[in-house]
Motif scaffolding. Structure first.
Motif, PDB file in Angstrom:
ATOM      1  N   LEU A   1       5.484   5.230  -3.729  1.00 13.24           N
ATOM      2  CA  LEU A   1       4.482   5.154  -4.784  1.00 13.24           C
ATOM      3  C   LEU A   1       3.881   6.513  -5.135  1.00 13.24           C
ATOM      4  N   ILE A   2       3.603   7.343  -4.137  1.00 13.37           N
ATOM      5  CA  ILE A   2       3.012   8.656  -4.435  1.00 13.37           C
ATOM      6  C   ILE A   2       3.896   9.800  -3.940  1.00 13.37           C
TER       7      ILE A   2
ATOM      8  N   GLN B   1       3.129   7.239  -9.165  1.00 10.73           N
ATOM      9  CA  GLN B   1       2.891   5.810  -9.009  1.00 10.73           C
ATOM     10  C   GLN B   1       3.242   5.061 -10.286  1.00 10.73           C
TER      11      GLN B   1
ATOM     12  N   ASP C   1       0.834  -1.198   0.000  1.00 10.86           N
ATOM     13  CA  ASP C   1       0.000   0.000   0.000  1.00 10.86           C
ATOM     14  C   ASP C   1       0.874   1.255   0.000  1.00 10.86           C
ATOM     15  N   ARG C   2       0.360   2.297  -0.661  1.00 10.21           N
ATOM     16  CA  ARG C   2       1.065   3.579  -0.662  1.00 10.21           C
ATOM     17  C   ARG C   2       1.098   4.131   0.766  1.00 10.21           C
ATOM     18  N   THR C   3       2.078   4.927   1.065  1.00  2.00           N
ATOM     19  CA  THR C   3       2.143   5.575   2.372  1.00  2.00           C
ATOM     20  C   THR C   3       1.208   6.779   2.370  1.00  2.00           C
TER      21      THR C   3
ATOM     22  N   GLY D   1       5.904   0.029  -1.142  1.00  4.55           N
ATOM     23  CA  GLY D   1       4.974   1.150  -1.278  1.00  4.55           C
ATOM     24  C   GLY D   1       5.535   2.476  -0.820  1.00  4.55           C
TER      25      GLY D   1
END
Length: 377
Positions: free
Chosen positions: A339-340, A361, A293-295, A336
């Motif tokens: 990712l963003i 991402q 999962d992204r942070t 993750g």
């Protein structure tokens, strides 16, 4: 330049730069408007890319009709959304219009604009072979008619028309001037024909991109010039075993499994390993990329949120390590952390990406996917 980007450049170089076209669509199948200025072609006449099954209950569904009795009701409901679907076509028309009807009269959401929820997105391949954004179809009502764009140089050009991310469509038509040719595109070259399948959450579905072409799955599809099947389900990407069975029916290049944002740490421990094993029964050799999962933006300031990510990821990493130790040689893992981005500027609400977040991402995922797709050349 990294090795992954070198491979990406090599992949793109194998794709022809010209707008190669297949059969011409019979204009007698089109509907003329009242003043005879536009001929309307059903988008299915050129084929809908990104649709994994043809035996659907509705023409733009993402799951087959049988899934209604197999998957959970929320998943089935969201499968009517057209995210990831697109029409790829070639035309010598100097103007392209569109007419589309959505199934939900709520065209927008409080945190996502109508252009992304219910709009269209048009891209054109340029002379170098790259996809370039041309126009966005802005929804005005349940049914919208719009001239998308015009003014490109004369001659045939290849286009991609992306469908809405958070709404379904009951019809989509491509509008061309009389006398212009609508052509099916040539089949993609060897090494580009099998799709990349993304299974995940609201983020995978496209929340909260400003327009359909800006979700990371679409960005990656254009970068690698491969078909993409988007199986993102808002709030419902929960590693359901029934979905594993459906995924196993698809002959794909890579599976990208990105479900952690919809799972609690205990659920990750319980579901991740069985899901992969179930998928492996149908596809023992296909690469599978497990994505953390992204942070979320709040994790920097909120210790409990940071701990949630640590626990969630630990469960996925344990499943990965166990499966690899048991002999799975085609299982891959993506952190993750980045990712963003790490500046807190990549989301609408701390969780769902803005266009900036989706671009970031896509950049991170491209590094992971390039070697896997390169191996499929």
């Amino acid at each position: 330049m990294t090795r992954a980007l070198v491979l990406l450049t090599s992949l793109l170089a194998t794709h022809p730069l010209a707008s190669a076209a297949g059969p011409v669509v019979d204009p007698s199948t089109a509907k003329a408007d009242a003043n005879g200025q536009v001929l309307w072609y059903d988008a299915h006449s050129v084929g809908i890319e990104g649709q994994g099954w043809s035996d659907t209950k509705a023409p733009f569904d993402r799951f087959p009709a049988k899934a209604e009795k197999i998957v959970r009701p929320p998943v089935w409901g969201l499968s009517h959304h057209s995210t990831g679907l697109c029409a790829r076509f070639v035309t010598d028309a100097k103007t392209v219009s569109a007419r589309w009807t959505v199934i939900n009269k709520n065209l927008a959401m409080p945190h996502m604009p109508a252009t992304g929820v219910s709009g269209l997105d048009l891209y054109m391949r340029d002379e170098s072979g790259k996809w370039r954004w041309v126009a966005n179809g802005r929804p005005a009502d349940v049914t919208t008619t719009a001239t998308l764009a015009s003014g490109w140089p004369a001659g045939p050009h290849e286009f991609l028309l992306y469908l809405p991310l958070y709404n379904g469509v009951s019809s989509v038509e491509i509008g061309l001037p009389p006398g212009a040719k609508l052509m099916k595109p040539d089949e993609r070259p060897a090494g580009h024909r099998k799709p990349v399948v993304f299974y995940g959450t609201s983020i995978t579905q496209g929340g909260c991109a400003s327009r359909p072409g800006m979700v990371h799955t679409a960005i990656l599809g254009r970068r690698f010039d491969v078909p993409v099947i988007n199986l993102g389900f808002s709030g419902s990407g929960t590693l359901d075993p029934e979905v594993a069975d459906l995924l196993g029916e698809l002959d794909v290049a890579v599976y990208v499994i990105d479900c952690l944002p919809n799972l609690q740490p205990k659920q990750v421990v319980e579901r991740a390993e069985p899901f992969v094993k179930r998928l492996r029964k149908a596809r023992p050799e296909t690469p599978i990329l497990l994505v953390e999962d992204r942070t979320t933006a709040q994790a920097v300031a909120l210790p409990a949120r940071k701990q949630f990510h640590i626990d969630n990821r630990a469960g996925l990493k344990k499943a990965f390590d166990t499966l690899v130790a048991a002999g799975d040689k085609n299982l891959y893992y993506l952190s993750g952390d980045h990712l963003i981005g790490d500046d807190g500027e990549g989301t609408v609400d701390g969780s769902h990406p803005t266009d900036l977040g989706f671009l970031r991402q896509a950049d991170v995922m491209a590094e992971a996917l390039a070697p896997l797709l390169g191996a499929k050349k």
